[in-house]
Design a protein around this motif. Structure first.
Motif, PDB file in Angstrom:
ATOM      1  N   GLY A 171       0.783  -1.225   0.000  1.00 23.40           N
ATOM      2  CA  GLY A 171       0.000   0.000   0.000  1.00 23.40           C
ATOM      3  C   GLY A 171       0.814   1.273   0.000  1.00 23.40           C
ATOM      4  N   LEU A 172       2.139   1.142  -0.097  1.00 19.56           N
ATOM      5  CA  LEU A 172       3.032   2.298  -0.054  1.00 19.56           C
ATOM      6  C   LEU A 172       3.865   2.331  -1.333  1.00 19.56           C
ATOM      7  N   GLU A 173       3.781   3.452  -2.072  1.00 15.28           N
ATOM      8  CA  GLU A 173       4.528   3.605  -3.325  1.00 15.28           C
ATOM      9  C   GLU A 173       5.417   4.834  -3.253  1.00 15.28           C
ATOM     10  N   PHE A 174       6.640   4.690  -3.728  1.00 15.89           N
ATOM     11  CA  PHE A 174       7.566   5.814  -3.826  1.00 15.89           C
ATOM     12  C   PHE A 174       7.761   6.158  -5.300  1.00 15.89           C
ATOM     13  N   ARG A 175       7.682   7.440  -5.612  1.00 15.79           N
ATOM     14  CA  ARG A 175       7.742   7.856  -7.011  1.00 15.79           C
ATOM     15  C   ARG A 175       8.548   9.154  -7.132  1.00 15.79           C
ATOM     16  N   ARG A 176       9.380   9.229  -8.172  1.00 17.00           N
ATOM     17  CA  ARG A 176      10.129  10.463  -8.412  1.00 17.00           C
ATOM     18  C   ARG A 176       9.197  11.492  -9.030  1.00 17.00           C
ATOM     19  N   SER A 177       9.150  12.665  -8.422  1.00 17.47           N
ATOM     20  CA  SER A 177       8.274  13.721  -8.931  1.00 17.47           C
ATOM     21  C   SER A 177       8.754  15.070  -8.407  1.00 17.47           C
ATOM     22  N   ASP A 178       8.677  16.069  -9.261  1.00 14.76           N
ATOM     23  CA  ASP A 178       8.935  17.453  -8.857  1.00 14.76           C
ATOM     24  C   ASP A 178       7.623  17.997  -8.304  1.00 14.76           C
ATOM     25  N   TRP A 179       7.480  17.886  -6.979  1.00 13.59           N
ATOM     26  CA  TRP A 179       6.222  18.163  -6.296  1.00 13.59           C
ATOM     27  C   TRP A 179       5.096  17.337  -6.919  1.00 13.59           C
ATOM     28  N   LEU A 180       4.081  17.936  -7.526  1.00  7.08           N
ATOM     29  CA  LEU A 180       2.934  17.154  -7.996  1.00  7.08           C
ATOM     30  C   LEU A 180       3.010  16.790  -9.482  1.00  7.08           C
ATOM     31  N   GLU A 181       4.139  17.040 -10.086  1.00  8.78           N
ATOM     32  CA  GLU A 181       4.286  16.873 -11.527  1.00  8.78           C
ATOM     33  C   GLU A 181       3.905  15.462 -12.009  1.00  8.78           C
ATOM     34  N   ALA A 182       4.331  14.410 -11.282  1.00 13.95           N
ATOM     35  CA  ALA A 182       4.081  13.030 -11.716  1.00 13.95           C
ATOM     36  C   ALA A 182       2.996  12.350 -10.884  1.00 13.95           C
ATOM     37  N   VAL A 183       2.158  13.153 -10.231  1.00 13.95           N
ATOM     38  CA  VAL A 183       1.104  12.615  -9.361  1.00 13.95           C
ATOM     39  C   VAL A 183      -0.206  12.526 -10.132  1.00 13.95           C
ATOM     40  N   GLU A 184      -0.959  11.467  -9.872  1.00 14.37           N
ATOM     41  CA  GLU A 184      -2.277  11.288 -10.488  1.00 14.37           C
ATOM     42  C   GLU A 184      -3.278  10.933  -9.403  1.00 14.37           C
ATOM     43  N   GLY A 185      -4.549  11.208  -9.668  1.00 11.65           N
ATOM     44  CA  GLY A 185      -5.608  10.781  -8.763  1.00 11.65           C
ATOM     45  C   GLY A 185      -5.926  11.796  -7.680  1.00 11.65           C
ATOM     46  N   LYS A 186      -6.825  11.384  -6.783  1.00 11.05           N
ATOM     47  CA  LYS A 186      -7.302  12.251  -5.709  1.00 11.05           C
ATOM     48  C   LYS A 186      -6.984  11.623  -4.356  1.00 11.05           C
ATOM     49  N   PHE A 187      -6.780  12.482  -3.377  1.00  8.67           N
ATOM     50  CA  PHE A 187      -6.381  12.040  -2.043  1.00  8.67           C
ATOM     51  C   PHE A 187      -7.248  12.728  -0.993  1.00  8.67           C
ATOM     52  N   ASP A 188      -7.388  12.073   0.161  1.00 10.48           N
ATOM     53  CA  ASP A 188      -8.095  12.737   1.254  1.00 10.48           C
ATOM     54  C   ASP A 188      -7.126  13.321   2.282  1.00 10.48           C
ATOM     55  N   LEU A 189      -5.815  13.133   2.043  1.00 15.02           N
ATOM     56  CA  LEU A 189      -4.804  13.728   2.911  1.00 15.02           C
ATOM     57  C   LEU A 189      -3.543  13.976   2.103  1.00 15.02           C
ATOM     58  N   ILE A 190      -3.058  15.221   2.122  1.00 14.63           N
ATOM     59  CA  ILE A 190      -1.760  15.567   1.542  1.00 14.63           C
ATOM     60  C   ILE A 190      -0.904  16.164   2.659  1.00 14.63           C
TER      61      ILE A 190
END
Length: 287
Positions: A171-190
């Motif tokens: 359930g835990l994923e690590f991803r390279r991203s410049d802040w939200l650049e490579a992020v997809e989807g919606k979250f209930d906590l940031i």
């Protein structure tokens, strides 16, 4: 050939304490204790009960003694104990740290406390570093799906190592991203502990911060760049009622809260740490 004694535990402890004290290290006794315990592969808390115990050459070889003295010199030069030993306690776990990641500090635990005040199913950790926030939140909520990002691949390697060692990978994923650049989807906590030190404040920092990666400390500007990006982009990634929690510098509470308010967030709170300093800004996105 006899296994000759090489001084007592107390002798080596006092030896280390004196080196650190002469270098002006605050908490010299404690730091010498931690470093010695590491080299003896002992629990630091038991050393005080063993002060008179003689060490043998097998237990504390000449090479081990030299390594101990090398670590003492590193501490005397200002290097934090955590970066010498490669570990730092945070919340209820021990994390591996090196010079590629920010050293987790107790102040950041307030971010965890606030996050745990309400349930979360999908969480995003921006600028994860060692992974201490994401991994802790995963431990506290085994059913959550957590994405942790960082622009530094070296930092992500440390975070993945910690996840494996602590036993939290599902359930835990690590991803390279410049802040939200490579992020997809919606979250209930940031959540995020971004670099918030202004460039002109870097020379005023405590010496131990020199061993943290500079890019994890400052944006090379006014210390607010990350908050501007997060305020502008986080609404696109939050579910209605989703929360945004960020760690801040002690003089940034009102500034960051106003920034989030202008971006459409409400329920703004500026929370103080145990020292009474502003430490976390919490906000809610109503959608």
């Amino acid at each position: 050939m006899t296994d000759a004694p090489v001084h007592s535990v107390g002798w080596w402890w006092r030896f280390g304490t004196e080196i650190l004290r002469k270098a002006g290290i605050e908490g010299a006794d404690r730091d010498a204790q931690l470093i010695l315990a590491s080299h003896l592969k002992a629990d630091p808390g038991t050393l005080r009960l063993q002060m008179d115990r003689e060490l043998t050459a097998t237990e504390f070889s000449e090479a081990g003694q030299q390594a101990y003295q090398t670590d003492l010199q590193s501490r005397a030069a200002g290097r934090p104990v955590s970066k010498i030993l490669g570990t730092r306690a945070f919340w209820e776990s021990t994390f591996y740290v090196n010079d590629d990641v920010l050293d987790p500090r107790p102040d950041t635990e307030l971010l965890i406390e606030v996050a745990l005040q309400r349930p979360y199913a999908r969480c995003l950790d921006l600028g994860t570093g060692s992974g201490c926030i994401a991994i802790t939140l995963a431990l506290q909520n085994g059913g959550a799906s957590i994405l942790a990002t960082d622009i530094s691949e070296k930092a992500l390697q440390v975070a993945r190592r910690n996840a494996r060692a602590i036993g939290v990978e599902s359930g835990l994923e690590f991803r390279r991203s410049d802040w939200l650049e490579a992020v997809e989807g919606k979250f209930d906590l940031i959540v995020s502990n971004p670099p918030y030190i202004a460039a002109d404040e870097m020379s005023e920092l405590a010496p131990d911060l020199a061993f943290d990666p500079r890019e994890a400390l400052t944006d090379e500007a006014d210390g607010l760049s990350a908050y501007r990006v997060i305020a502008a982009q986080a609404p696109d990634y939050l579910l209605p009622g989703g929360r945004l929690l960020v760690e801040i510098g002690w003089r940034q509470g009102d500034i960051v809260a106003d920034m989030f308010k202008a971006a459409g967030f409400d329920d703004l709170r500026v929370l103080k740490d145990l020292a009474g300093h502003d430490r976390v800004v919490a906000a809610v996105w109503r959608g």
